[in-house]
Design an enzyme around this catalytic site. Structure first.
Site, PDB file in Angstrom:
ATOM      1  CG  HIS A   3      -2.037  -1.013   1.052  1.00 38.58           C
ATOM      2  ND1 HIS A   3      -2.539  -1.734   2.100  1.00 38.58           N
ATOM      3  CD2 HIS A   3      -2.719  -1.428  -0.034  1.00 38.58           C
ATOM      4  CE1 HIS A   3      -3.477  -2.547   1.663  1.00 38.58           C
ATOM      5  NE2 HIS A   3      -3.606  -2.373   0.367  1.00 38.58           N
ATOM      6  CB  CYS A  51       4.688 -11.610   4.184  1.00 49.70           C
ATOM      7  SG  CYS A  51       5.762 -11.407   5.605  1.00 49.70           S
ATOM      8  CG  HIS A  54      -6.198  -5.251   4.541  1.00 46.47           C
ATOM      9  ND1 HIS A  54      -5.276  -6.224   4.229  1.00 46.47           N
ATOM     10  CD2 HIS A  54      -5.504  -4.090   4.630  1.00 46.47           C
ATOM     11  CE1 HIS A  54      -4.070  -5.664   4.144  1.00 46.47           C
ATOM     12  NE2 HIS A  54      -4.183  -4.371   4.381  1.00 46.47           N
ATOM     13  CD  GLU A  85      -2.302  -9.747   6.713  1.00 45.76           C
ATOM     14  OE1 GLU A  85      -1.558  -8.773   6.519  1.00 45.76           O
ATOM     15  OE2 GLU A  85      -2.472 -10.267   7.828  1.00 45.76           O
ATOM     16  CB  SER A 126       3.840  -0.307   2.592  1.00 45.51           C
ATOM     17  OG  SER A 126       2.917   0.485   3.305  1.00 45.51           O
TER      18      SER A 126
HETATM   19  S1  SF4 Z   1       3.838  -5.995   7.653  1.00 44.09           S
HETATM   20 FE1  SF4 Z   1       5.558  -6.770   6.445  1.00 44.09          FE
HETATM   21  S2  SF4 Z   1       6.537  -8.359   7.689  1.00 44.09           S
HETATM   22 FE2  SF4 Z   1       4.493  -7.963   8.532  1.00 44.09          FE
HETATM   23  S3  SF4 Z   1       3.175  -9.494   7.535  1.00 44.09           S
HETATM   24 FE3  SF4 Z   1       3.026  -7.616   6.320  1.00 44.09          FE
HETATM   25  S4  SF4 Z   1       4.584  -7.870   4.742  1.00 44.09           S
HETATM   26 FE4  SF4 Z   1       5.043  -9.371   6.355  1.00 44.09          FE
END
Ligand code: SF4
Length: 401
Positions: A85, A147, A175, A177, A374
């Site tokens: 992002h 990740c 989101h 994720e 990010s």
């Molecule tokens: S913030 Fe970075 S280290 Fe943490 S899960 Fe997301 S991509 Fe991985």
């Protein structure tokens, strides 16, 4: 057999390293680090958090995207949504001829233009199981940058589903994720999920668990945040908590305690292990950045905070939330937000940008700085340069505080 799935890049770090350094490195940030993260120029003092900016997952995802371009110079390359992002990083990726595919109602819609032999990069947040399956069926090449910390959350959600526990996910249901994580709960028969965004939503779930609220109210309030066919009576009898990796740690712990207390009241302490599990899945990079900013605020001496990162970056929002509880805080997404004596910024918990002028007090002022996972260093460096310019200073004027 030709390899079609790549999870470890292409061993081209030496080739893309110089381009990455040129694009994202900052000599200004290096200078601040040399000065011990604290510096001054005239009556402007700057303090940079000890942990800030690009995390290991983002570093790796961005590197793999550059390696992919290098490895497949003649292929069409697509990216499932933004790699991270950050508008600047996404802009550079697009400038390499990588097309970012926006979200769509279903995988067929999102990947309509992808053909056999094309390359699709999956971002650090991961993608839902349905998209992975769709892409496999298409015969395209996949470069998966999900990740490791996100994969760890998926592993826990799998275990919950395997053992008959509904995954309650502290995260934003829209989101990328969280969508990908939620989809993992459905890979076991009978698996379900429910996403709670914050304490307020958790209170609603706890009220239901305690019998103070009907199932209809849960279905109404969480219509877009539960798995298909969700039955609150059946599916909230055994729950396991997981988190989107970038949420506010303190809030995740509170949510864990709220759910634990409600389940203990409903089922009794003795039976609690059969009804409630919790796994802290906030990633260490998120944790480190939140801890660093808390330490900096705890040390005191700052007049205001500037938090740098994409407006839709969840971990940047969490940093801004921590700061705005204590000090005037300006969440900006790039140096262009600094417009002379005015600043464009996002207010904590709100959408859109506002403009404040003037924002920097006259006379001596101490500014704290941090950046989300990010945000590349060059963006942080550009912000510092502009900040100094507001006071008629340059990086050359920076001295130890
Ligand atoms: S913030 Fe970075 S280290 Fe943490 S899960 Fe997301 S991509 Fe991985």
């Amino acid at each position: 057999m030709t390899e079609t799935y790549f999870q470890k890049g292409f061993n081209l770090k030496a080739a893309v390293g110089p381009v990455l350094a040129q694009s994202y490195h900052s000599s200004v940030v290096d200078r601040l680090k040399e000065l011990g993260h604290e510096a001054r120029a005239g009556d402007l003092s700057l303090k940079l958090a000890l942990e800030f900016g690009f995390c290991y997952g983002v570093d790796r995802a961005v590197q793999y995207a550059y390696e992919t371009r290098q490895n497949f110079p003649d292929r069409r390359i697509f990216l499932s949504g933004e790699i991270i992002h950050n508008p600047e990083v996404n802009g550079r990726i697009e400038a390499m001829g990588i097309r970012i595919l926006p979200e769509a109602a279903d995988p067929a819609g999102r990947y309509r233009d992808v053909q056999q032999g094309d390359v699709v990069i999956l971002p650090a947040f991961g993608v839902p199981v349905s998209e992975m399956e769709h892409l496999r069926g298409k015969g395209c090449l996949m470069v998966d940058t999900t990740c490791g910390s996100v994969l760890n959350v998926w592993k826990n959600v799998h275990k919950y589903a395997r053992d008959g526990f509904t995954a309650v996910i502290h995260g934003k249901h829209h989101h990328e994720e969280t969508k990908a994580t939620a989809s993992q709960a459905l890979t076991h028969e009978g698996g379900h999920y429910l996403c709670v965004r914050d304490r307020a939503e958790t209170t609603v779930v706890c009220d239901f668990i305690r019998g103070r609220l009907g199932a209809g109210e849960i279905l109404r309030r969480f219509a877009h945040a539960v798995s298909p066919g969700f039955d609150p009576v059946r599916d909230l009898a055994r729950v396991g908590l997981a988190n989107q990796t970038t949420m506010l740690m303190s809030e995740s712990l509170e949510i864990q305690e709220m759910l634990r207390a409600a389940m203990a009241e409903r089922h009794g302490e003795a039976d609690l292990p059969a009804h409630f599990r919790a796994m802290d899945t906030i990633c260490s990079a998120t944790q480190d950045r939140q801890d660093a900013v808390l330490r900096m605020l705890g040390e005191g001496g700052l007049d205001l905070m500037v938090v740098i990162g994409g407006y839709n970056s969840s971990n940047t929002q969490a940093l801004a939330r921590i700061c705005s509880d204590r000090l005037p805080t300006y969440h900006i997404d790039s140096a262009s937000c600094l417009e002379g004596t005015a600043i464009r910024h996002r207010l904590t918990g709100q959408h859109g940008e506002v403009r404040t002028a003037p924002w920097l007090p006259e006379g001596p002022v101490r500014v704290g700085l941090t950046a989300g996972a990010s945000t590349p260093n060059n963006v942080v460096g550009d912000v510092v340069t502009r900040l100094l310019a507001v006071r008629g200073r340059t990086v050359a004027d920076l001295t130890a505080a």
